[in-house]
Write a protein that holds these residues in place. Sequence first.
Motif, mmCIF file in Angstrom:
data_model
loop_
_atom_site.group_PDB
_atom_site.id
_atom_site.type_symbol
_atom_site.label_atom_id
_atom_site.label_comp_id
_atom_site.label_asym_id
_atom_site.label_seq_id
_atom_site.Cartn_x
_atom_site.Cartn_y
_atom_site.Cartn_z
ATOM 1 N N ALA A 275 -0.809 -8.489 -4.040
ATOM 2 C CA ALA A 275 -1.800 -7.407 -4.138
ATOM 3 C C ALA A 275 -1.144 -6.060 -3.857
ATOM 4 C CB ALA A 275 -2.943 -7.655 -3.158
ATOM 5 N N PHE A 276 -1.570 -5.056 -4.569
ATOM 6 C CA PHE A 276 -1.052 -3.714 -4.304
ATOM 7 C C PHE A 276 -2.155 -2.682 -4.494
ATOM 8 C CE2 PHE A 276 -0.296 -4.140 -8.900
ATOM 9 C CZ PHE A 276 -0.821 -2.953 -9.387
ATOM 10 N N VAL A 277 -2.008 -1.575 -3.770
ATOM 11 C CA VAL A 277 -2.887 -0.409 -3.891
ATOM 12 C C VAL A 277 -1.995 0.821 -3.879
ATOM 13 C CG1 VAL A 277 -4.753 0.941 -2.876
ATOM 14 C CG2 VAL A 277 -4.796 -1.561 -2.699
ATOM 15 N N ARG A 278 -2.071 1.612 -4.934
ATOM 16 C CA ARG A 278 -1.269 2.830 -5.024
ATOM 17 C C ARG A 278 -2.204 4.033 -5.095
ATOM 18 N NH1 ARG A 278 1.324 -0.258 -9.388
ATOM 19 N NH2 ARG A 278 3.007 -1.519 -8.485
ATOM 20 N N GLU B 243 -4.990 3.149 -7.986
ATOM 21 C CA GLU B 243 -4.977 1.972 -8.853
ATOM 22 C C GLU B 243 -4.634 0.746 -8.030
ATOM 23 O OE1 GLU B 243 -2.159 2.889 -11.914
ATOM 24 O OE2 GLU B 243 -0.423 2.308 -10.701
ATOM 25 N N ASN B 244 -5.205 -0.358 -8.430
ATOM 26 C CA ASN B 244 -4.984 -1.629 -7.723
ATOM 27 C C ASN B 244 -5.064 -2.762 -8.723
ATOM 28 O OD1 ASN B 244 -8.080 -0.930 -7.435
ATOM 29 N ND2 ASN B 244 -7.905 -3.176 -7.342
ATOM 30 N N VAL C 34 0.851 -1.193 0.000
ATOM 31 C CA VAL C 34 0.000 0.000 0.000
ATOM 32 C C VAL C 34 0.884 1.239 0.000
ATOM 33 C CG1 VAL C 34 -1.784 1.301 1.197
ATOM 34 C CG2 VAL C 34 -1.844 -1.208 1.238
ATOM 35 N N ASP C 35 0.723 2.064 -1.017
ATOM 36 C CA ASP C 35 1.466 3.323 -1.106
ATOM 37 C C ASP C 35 0.450 4.472 -1.139
ATOM 38 O OD1 ASP C 35 3.960 2.020 -1.315
ATOM 39 O OD2 ASP C 35 3.616 1.671 -3.457
ATOM 40 N N PHE C 36 0.669 5.423 -0.263
ATOM 41 C CA PHE C 36 -0.227 6.586 -0.206
ATOM 42 C C PHE C 36 0.634 7.849 -0.248
ATOM 43 C CE2 PHE C 36 -3.664 8.957 2.423
ATOM 44 C CZ PHE C 36 -4.086 9.610 1.276
#
Length: 371
Positions: free
Chosen positions: A302-305, A320-321, A266-268
């Motif tokens: 899994a990733f969430v940016r 985006e994921n 997870v990148d925020f």
Amino acid sequence: MFPKISFFKALGWGLGVTILVTFLLQRMGFIRIDFDEYLENILILGSWWMLCSLVFYYIRRIRLRKKSLLRILYLVLFLTGILLLDQWMDIPDNPVSIFLLILFWMGIAQFVAPVFFKKFQKTIFLVYGLVWIAFTLLRWNEAYLREHHQLAILMLLIPIPFFLIIWVFEQWKRIKDLESQKNQAELTMLKNQINPHFLFNTLNNLYGLCVEKSDTAPEVVLKLSDMMRYTIYEGKKQEVLLSKEVDYIKNFLGLQQLRHRDEPQVDFEVKIEQDSMISPLLFIVPVENAFKHGVEKMTEGAFVRISLVSEPEKLKFQIENNFDPESQDAKPGIGLENLKRRLELAYPNSHFLQITKNKDVHQVILEVLWS
């Protein structure tokens, strides 16, 4: 029951009836029209036109019960009495008849538009009281009245268009207020439709942590408490500080990372040049969807940016994921549709929303132009 018609249709019907009745009355000899008196004719016909339009506009709201029928009968009898009195006295431009005619038209206005008349009745009485006094003073000198007869008539007629303009403005303002209230109610409803899926899962995970006597349980409770407080109190507001919305998303992401044993990437990225006001709970739907339809369906990798950049001119939010194409629902969820509707209500003509899917990556781009 009469059908409901719009104000513009009422204007059309009123104009048609006014022209038809005027033509028939002239042909039958009940009235005489001096076609050289343009201004007087325009004011008189315009007044009748507006009155007929008001009748058509309000006719559905007027319940023809016994009380209403009696009021109509009283007004007809009152007008008949005025005409008989004027004929009996046989005085040109009789101030008594003029005074009674003013009262008659006030009675018509009070019957057709009671709310408007009640709100402005003091102004109406004051204006027409002064007008009648001025007309009587002119009438006192017959030679002066003959020389300034058109001025005397204008004094009686000119206030009518002004009151009609005020009435139209009141209707426009009322419609705008109703639209604003409707939009606000719809916004509130859409905010309240935030997916409870996250809350239920978090409580289940919290229960598991408590059973395991995990040291992270208090942290989960604290983050969840902050989120619920924000949703309940800040979510009701029309706008909140962007920094508060960012804190809300950070709490959400923190809980999600605590929930998943195989921590997703997870990148925020946040860059706020100006801490502006924003509609609350605007970004949570795409963030929730990234985990619900992406992370939770992935076994690994899994990733969430997420990127949020606030500049003086606009705000840009991008998320985006990745997802498993085989596990995607064919039917789209209600969350993004609610988001689209909220943006239309809160930021009409000043937002951009783009939703794309490229193989196994889902992307949402949202831009809001600061006013």
